[in-house]
Structures are given as C-alpha cells and as structure tokens.
Design a protein around this motif. Sequence first.
Motif, PDB file in Angstrom:
ATOM      1  N   LEU A  49       0.827  -1.211   0.000  1.00  0.00           N
ATOM      2  CA  LEU A  49       0.000   0.000   0.000  1.00  0.00           C
ATOM      3  C   LEU A  49       0.858   1.257   0.000  1.00  0.00           C
ATOM      4  O   LEU A  49       0.515   2.260  -0.638  1.00  0.00           O
ATOM      5  N   ARG A  50       1.965   1.205   0.738  1.00  0.00           N
ATOM      6  CA  ARG A  50       2.850   2.379   0.802  1.00  0.00           C
ATOM      7  C   ARG A  50       3.473   2.664  -0.570  1.00  0.00           C
ATOM      8  O   ARG A  50       3.491   3.816  -1.030  1.00  0.00           O
ATOM      9  N   VAL A  51       3.973   1.615  -1.238  1.00  0.00           N
ATOM     10  CA  VAL A  51       4.591   1.799  -2.557  1.00  0.00           C
ATOM     11  C   VAL A  51       3.525   2.158  -3.591  1.00  0.00           C
ATOM     12  O   VAL A  51       3.769   2.965  -4.499  1.00  0.00           O
ATOM     13  N   TYR A  52       2.316   1.587  -3.427  1.00  0.00           N
ATOM     14  CA  TYR A  52       1.244   1.921  -4.370  1.00  0.00           C
ATOM     15  C   TYR A  52       0.882   3.402  -4.290  1.00  0.00           C
ATOM     16  O   TYR A  52       0.609   4.041  -5.314  1.00  0.00           O
ATOM     17  N   ALA A  53       0.884   3.956  -3.086  1.00  0.00           N
ATOM     18  CA  ALA A  53       0.564   5.377  -2.919  1.00  0.00           C
ATOM     19  C   ALA A  53       1.578   6.245  -3.661  1.00  0.00           C
ATOM     20  O   ALA A  53       1.235   7.334  -4.161  1.00  0.00           O
ATOM     21  N   ARG A  54       2.823   5.788  -3.766  1.00  0.00           N
ATOM     22  CA  ARG A  54       3.835   6.529  -4.528  1.00  0.00           C
ATOM     23  C   ARG A  54       3.731   6.233  -6.024  1.00  0.00           C
ATOM     24  O   ARG A  54       4.004   7.096  -6.865  1.00  0.00           O
ATOM     25  N   TYR A  55       3.316   5.003  -6.348  1.00  0.00           N
ATOM     26  CA  TYR A  55       3.253   4.562  -7.750  1.00  0.00           C
ATOM     27  C   TYR A  55       2.058   5.156  -8.503  1.00  0.00           C
ATOM     28  O   TYR A  55       2.171   5.549  -9.673  1.00  0.00           O
ATOM     29  N   GLU A  56       0.908   5.237  -7.852  1.00  0.00           N
ATOM     30  CA  GLU A  56      -0.339   5.608  -8.525  1.00  0.00           C
ATOM     31  C   GLU A  56      -0.283   6.966  -9.231  1.00  0.00           C
ATOM     32  O   GLU A  56      -0.739   7.087 -10.389  1.00  0.00           O
ATOM     33  N   PRO A  57       0.250   8.052  -8.633  1.00  0.00           N
ATOM     34  CA  PRO A  57       0.283   9.343  -9.352  1.00  0.00           C
ATOM     35  C   PRO A  57       1.080   9.266 -10.656  1.00  0.00           C
ATOM     36  O   PRO A  57       0.667   9.865 -11.667  1.00  0.00           O
ATOM     37  N   TYR A  58       2.202   8.536 -10.645  1.00  0.00           N
ATOM     38  CA  TYR A  58       2.994   8.396 -11.880  1.00  0.00           C
ATOM     39  C   TYR A  58       2.253   7.533 -12.899  1.00  0.00           C
ATOM     40  O   TYR A  58       2.279   7.804 -14.105  1.00  0.00           O
ATOM     41  N   ALA A  59       1.579   6.463 -12.393  1.00  0.00           N
ATOM     42  CA  ALA A  59       0.829   5.592 -13.300  1.00  0.00           C
ATOM     43  C   ALA A  59      -0.317   6.350 -13.965  1.00  0.00           C
ATOM     44  O   ALA A  59      -0.622   6.147 -15.149  1.00  0.00           O
ATOM     45  N   ARG A  60      -0.964   7.233 -13.207  1.00  0.00           N
ATOM     46  CA  ARG A  60      -2.072   8.020 -13.757  1.00  0.00           C
ATOM     47  C   ARG A  60      -1.567   8.934 -14.881  1.00  0.00           C
ATOM     48  O   ARG A  60      -2.207   9.050 -15.934  1.00  0.00           O
ATOM     49  N   ILE A  61      -0.421   9.579 -14.640  1.00  0.00           N
ATOM     50  CA  ILE A  61       0.151  10.456 -15.670  1.00  0.00           C
ATOM     51  C   ILE A  61       0.535   9.643 -16.898  1.00  0.00           C
ATOM     52  O   ILE A  61       0.310  10.063 -18.052  1.00  0.00           O
ATOM     53  N   TYR A  62       1.083   8.430 -16.666  1.00  0.00           N
ATOM     54  CA  TYR A  62       1.480   7.575 -17.782  1.00  0.00           C
ATOM     55  C   TYR A  62       0.252   7.150 -18.587  1.00  0.00           C
ATOM     56  O   TYR A  62       0.264   7.167 -19.828  1.00  0.00           O
ATOM     57  N   ARG A  63      -0.850   6.792 -17.900  1.00  0.00           N
ATOM     58  CA  ARG A  63      -2.075   6.386 -18.598  1.00  0.00           C
ATOM     59  C   ARG A  63      -2.668   7.545 -19.394  1.00  0.00           C
ATOM     60  O   ARG A  63      -3.153   7.365 -20.529  1.00  0.00           O
ATOM     61  N   GLU A  64      -2.626   8.737 -18.821  1.00  0.00           N
ATOM     62  CA  GLU A  64      -3.143   9.911 -19.528  1.00  0.00           C
ATOM     63  C   GLU A  64      -2.308  10.197 -20.777  1.00  0.00           C
ATOM     64  O   GLU A  64      -2.846  10.590 -21.828  1.00  0.00           O
ATOM     65  N   SER A  65      -1.007   9.982 -20.685  1.00  0.00           N
ATOM     66  CA  SER A  65      -0.128  10.188 -21.839  1.00  0.00           C
ATOM     67  C   SER A  65      -0.461   9.205 -22.959  1.00  0.00           C
ATOM     68  O   SER A  65      -0.473   9.571 -24.147  1.00  0.00           O
ATOM     69  N   LEU A  66      -0.739   7.946 -22.564  1.00  0.00           N
ATOM     70  CA  LEU A  66      -1.078   6.940 -23.569  1.00  0.00           C
ATOM     71  C   LEU A  66      -2.391   7.272 -24.279  1.00  0.00           C
ATOM     72  O   LEU A  66      -2.595   6.890 -25.452  1.00  0.00           O
ATOM     73  N   GLY A  67      -3.279   7.978 -23.617  1.00  0.00           N
ATOM     74  CA  GLY A  67      -4.581   8.302 -24.204  1.00  0.00           C
ATOM     75  C   GLY A  67      -4.552   9.506 -25.120  1.00  0.00           C
ATOM     76  O   GLY A  67      -5.594   9.860 -25.698  1.00  0.00           O
ATOM     77  N   LEU A  68      -3.403  10.146 -25.266  1.00  0.00           N
ATOM     78  CA  LEU A  68      -3.295  11.339 -26.115  1.00  0.00           C
ATOM     79  C   LEU A  68      -2.550  11.017 -27.405  1.00  0.00           C
ATOM     80  O   LEU A  68      -1.784  10.041 -27.481  1.00  0.00           O
ATOM     81  N   LYS A  69      -2.718  11.884 -28.396  1.00  0.00           N
ATOM     82  CA  LYS A  69      -2.050  11.712 -29.684  1.00  0.00           C
ATOM     83  C   LYS A  69      -1.594  13.069 -30.217  1.00  0.00           C
ATOM     84  O   LYS A  69      -2.089  14.118 -29.809  1.00  0.00           O
ATOM     85  N   GLY A  70      -0.681  13.019 -31.130  1.00  0.00           N
ATOM     86  CA  GLY A  70      -0.246  14.209 -31.847  1.00  0.00           C
ATOM     87  C   GLY A  70       0.364  15.280 -30.964  1.00  0.00           C
ATOM     88  O   GLY A  70       1.107  15.004 -30.016  1.00  0.00           O
ATOM     89  N   LEU A  71       0.022  16.550 -31.293  1.00  0.00           N
ATOM     90  CA  LEU A  71       0.592  17.680 -30.579  1.00  0.00           C
ATOM     91  C   LEU A  71       0.176  17.694 -29.103  1.00  0.00           C
ATOM     92  O   LEU A  71       0.951  18.105 -28.238  1.00  0.00           O
ATOM     93  N   ALA A  72      -1.043  17.244 -28.802  1.00  0.00           N
ATOM     94  CA  ALA A  72      -1.510  17.219 -27.413  1.00  0.00           C
ATOM     95  C   ALA A  72      -0.632  16.299 -26.571  1.00  0.00           C
ATOM     96  O   ALA A  72      -0.280  16.616 -25.435  1.00  0.00           O
ATOM     97  N   LYS A  73      -0.241  15.159 -27.174  1.00  0.00           N
ATOM     98  CA  LYS A  73       0.630  14.219 -26.444  1.00  0.00           C
ATOM     99  C   LYS A  73       2.014  14.819 -26.253  1.00  0.00           C
ATOM    100  O   LYS A  73       2.615  14.706 -25.172  1.00  0.00           O
ATOM    101  N   LEU A  74       2.547  15.456 -27.309  1.00  0.00           N
ATOM    102  CA  LEU A  74       3.874  16.068 -27.209  1.00  0.00           C
ATOM    103  C   LEU A  74       3.893  17.136 -26.109  1.00  0.00           C
ATOM    104  O   LEU A  74       4.839  17.219 -25.314  1.00  0.00           O
ATOM    105  N   LYS A  75       2.843  17.971 -26.070  1.00  0.00           N
ATOM    106  CA  LYS A  75       2.766  19.022 -25.058  1.00  0.00           C
ATOM    107  C   LYS A  75       2.656  18.434 -23.655  1.00  0.00           C
ATOM    108  O   LYS A  75       3.342  18.857 -22.724  1.00  0.00           O
ATOM    109  N   TYR A  76       1.777  17.425 -23.510  1.00  0.00           N
ATOM    110  CA  TYR A  76       1.562  16.790 -22.202  1.00  0.00           C
ATOM    111  C   TYR A  76       2.847  16.108 -21.717  1.00  0.00           C
ATOM    112  O   TYR A  76       3.230  16.243 -20.550  1.00  0.00           O
ATOM    113  N   ASP A  77       3.504  15.381 -22.634  1.00  0.00           N
ATOM    114  CA  ASP A  77       4.732  14.670 -22.256  1.00  0.00           C
ATOM    115  C   ASP A  77       5.840  15.647 -21.872  1.00  0.00           C
ATOM    116  O   ASP A  77       6.645  15.369 -20.983  1.00  0.00           O
ATOM    117  N   ARG A  78       5.889  16.814 -22.559  1.00  0.00           N
ATOM    118  CA  ARG A  78       6.914  17.812 -22.233  1.00  0.00           C
ATOM    119  C   ARG A  78       6.651  18.396 -20.852  1.00  0.00           C
ATOM    120  O   ARG A  78       7.577  18.605 -20.072  1.00  0.00           O
TER     121      ARG A  78
END
Length: 512
Positions: A386-415
């Motif tokens: 649970l402790r490691v998950y609490a640290r992992y989840e915010p990064y995983a959420r950002i990673y999932r959001e990045s995967l859901g984007l395309k084109g310039l929106a993804k480039l901007k978000y990833d930057r």
Amino acid sequence: MGVKHLSTRFSIVRRSKGQSAVDKASYISRSVLYCEYDGQNYRPKYQEDLVHSEISLPVNAPEEFADRAALWNSVELAEKGKRAQLARMLKASLPNDWSYELAEETVRDYVQRNFVSQGMCADWAIHDSENREGQRNLHIHVLLTMRPLTQDGKWGAKQRKVYILDKDGNKIRNWNGKGYRSTTEFTTDWNDRKKAKIWRKDLADTINAVNEKAGIGGRWEYRSFRELGIEREPSIHLGAGAGRLEKKGIQTGRGNINREIMEQNALLEQALADYEAAEKKVEEIRASRSCAVPESGNEILELIRNIVGIKKRLALPIIGGRYIRRISNREVLQRPENAATFISSAKISSFAELEKFADEKEKEWEMLDGAWKSVMRQLERRNDQLRVYARYEPYARIYRESLGLKGLAKLKYDREHKKDLEKFPLVKSQMASLLDNGEKIATEKWRMEIQSIEKEMDSLRSRRGKVAAALAYSEIISYNRKDYEREEANRSRRQQKKLGSVQKKRTYDIEL
C-alpha cells in the motif's frame, strides 16, 4: 496519574578532569575495556543493572566502530590535548511502566533521530535500578562523539578558522603585521545550548506519544520549574571543603543554606504531588491487605514465605530475564502474593513441577511466537504494498493519460510531465517487486486483509501475554530460589565461623 518532570543530565567527558571516554563506555555497557591512550583496563562498577546496550552509527562511520573498544579508543587517540573534550553524555529517566522491549525500541528511534541522523556515533544503554524503598528507576545513558566524521569515515575538525574581512572582502592584517585577523566557529551545531532543550523536548514528546499509544496515564514535562512559572529555588554549590565536612556529618554554612532551600522546595513540590501521594497510599493499603502467603506444604510457597520474612518482596533478575523483559509493570512480579496466586492457580507444588511447567510453556511460546512472526510478515508485506502503491499511482495516472493522447496534445503533455514520465519505470519496477507472479494490484483487498490480520494479532497478543507472564513468574521464582539458597549458605558459613571463634576462645581460656 499527574505530571512527571523529565529528569535529564547532559555533561561533557573532559580529559582535564581526569575522565576517559573508554571508562564511561565501560560503565554504561557493563564491559571491561582497555584504553590505548592511558594504558588502563577499565572495569564497570555495578551500581545499576544492565537491560540493553547498543552502538548506533551514521552511514559514513567505519564498520569497526561497531566494536565499542575500537570506537572509543579511536576517539581517545584522535584528541591530542590534555584539556580535550572527548564525548557528550546524556542520562535521562524513562517510564517504569514500560517493558524493556518497548524501552529498547523507543530509545533506538530517539537516538537515531536526534543524534545519529546528525552524524554522531552513539553508544547507548538502558539501566534499571532499585532504591532501598523498592522504587524502580528505568533510565538511559547515551555516550556521543563530538567530532564529525568525513565522508570517508575519518574524524573531522570540531572547529575551523574564519578570517575577518574588510568591506571590500579582503583579509585584515593583525596589528603587528604578522598574519591575519580571524576567529573560530564550530563545524557543527551540536554544542549550541539550544540543542539540549530541543533534545529534552523531543524525549518528553516521544515518551508522551508512546504512553498514549500504550494506554499509560500521566504526562511528562520537559520544561524546568522556572520555565513553568514555579518558583523553585536552586541549591548552591558546596565546594570541595564544605562537601568533605558535610560527608563527615559536620554542618557548614553553605550546607545550612542548601538545607533551607531544600525545605522550601519540598513544600512547593509537596503541593504539586499531593494527588499522586493519595493514589500511592491507596496502592500501599491494597498491597498490605493481600501480602499474606497462604500456609501450605508447597515447597515453593514455603520459599516465598521465607523470602517475605527477610525482604518483604521478591528480587528481580534483570540481567538474563528472557520473559521478564516483556512485562511492562515488573513490580507486580515482585509482590509475593501475586507469585503465590500464580503457583496456586497453576497447581504447582514443587520446583520439579515448576521446571516441567516452564518447559511446556516454552513450547507454547515458541508456537505462538512463530505464528506472531508469520502474521507480522504478512502485515508488513501488505503495508509495504500500500505504501509503494501510494507513490506509484500518481505516476501511473500520468502515464495512462499520456497513452490516451495523440499528436501535438501528447507532445505538449509529455513535455510538461517529462520528469514524472521518466521516473515512472522506476516506481513501476518497485511496485512489481512487491507482487508475486501473476498477482494483481488490489488495494481494497489488501486493506481488508490488513484488518483481518490485525484481529488475529490482537488474539495472539493476548495469548502471548499470558504465556509470557507465566514464564516470567517461573524465571523470577527460580532466580529467588538460587538467591535464597546462596544467602542461606553465606549465613551458615558466618555462623560456623562465629561458633569456631567462640570455641577457640573457650579452649584458650581453659588452657590459661
């Protein structure tokens, strides 16, 4: 329970006073140590009983410093001056209601947070003592290094030279033209007078937090009487001459002043302690009503009765008590009526039966202790997940959001989230390392399992407590048997010696 004032004493081990860091380490650890600086073997004076001793080191300390002799001989040899300050010492009181295990765990955390994390090497010990009135005094000794360690584990400087500069930033020459004006400053803040108060406050806060969690009443206060607005007058220093006279029973002017001050302070303190005295009185009356040991042909009860006739209470074997150290209120074990009740309820009538009883309880303890360690490992694993998950989840959420984007929106978000996305593989691997093959992340399931484990631990804690209490009584009775037999043998030898002297005198008188 009322307010208890924390008793602490900070002091410096000074070579100018003929003191030795090796000598102090020998005393607190109850071990014989050789000092390479003065060539002496230091042997501890057993005024108090050792409960636990340990050395805690910062990460950059050499491995050999885990050896007490190596650590303090290194300190001694690093100081060349005849007036060198060798170590800092702390002695502080602890709640007598604590078990030795709780004291050990709490002191280790306190020493790590306040001293070791700041770069000091700490040699600490827990002692327990008993005065003539049978009052116990659980306390700690902490011996601390005063020189900082460099990154490669060498002793650094306590202070450094700082040049005084003019308004243009240039060094200012001394009045005689030789050298430059300078001053010195400490390389650490360990000698800052504010530190002692900070360390006192943290110890009091730590004790109060542990007491609250353990359900122990009363609050510990770190502030002095003066800081609390209580006009308690300090005594004056007697001096060597007056001190020698007072020890011989000869009253001095300075001694009389101190006696007056002590009398005044006693009246003030009495007003603060009246309600606590009432509680103690009730406890004494309760104990006196139940101190009688029933008559019986039981050899253990007979031993208890004999000890009560001499000492009024059972002796407490502090060193080597495997189960006694697990008991919080150890004074309960010393009450003869409690020991007699234990023997009667367990239907034990001989020392052979007591030994057999202890063997059976040992097996039960090993079984319960194994189960306890097993559920503890389960609890630690789920908590770690649970402790490691609490640290992992915010990064995983950002990673999932990045995967859901395309084109310039993804480039901007990833930057915008570049650092988070770069760190995601690391936290993902940390999370994966805590999952068994094929195991999925299931936080709600883990939380439910933790609740179930904690219920099981409550049951095990109760059962372990009862078994530990039974084994503690076995330890204390066995110890008192040996102690009583030893004292009886000594008493018999003294009587034989006395009779021999009388017989020898009679023979001499007859010859005359």
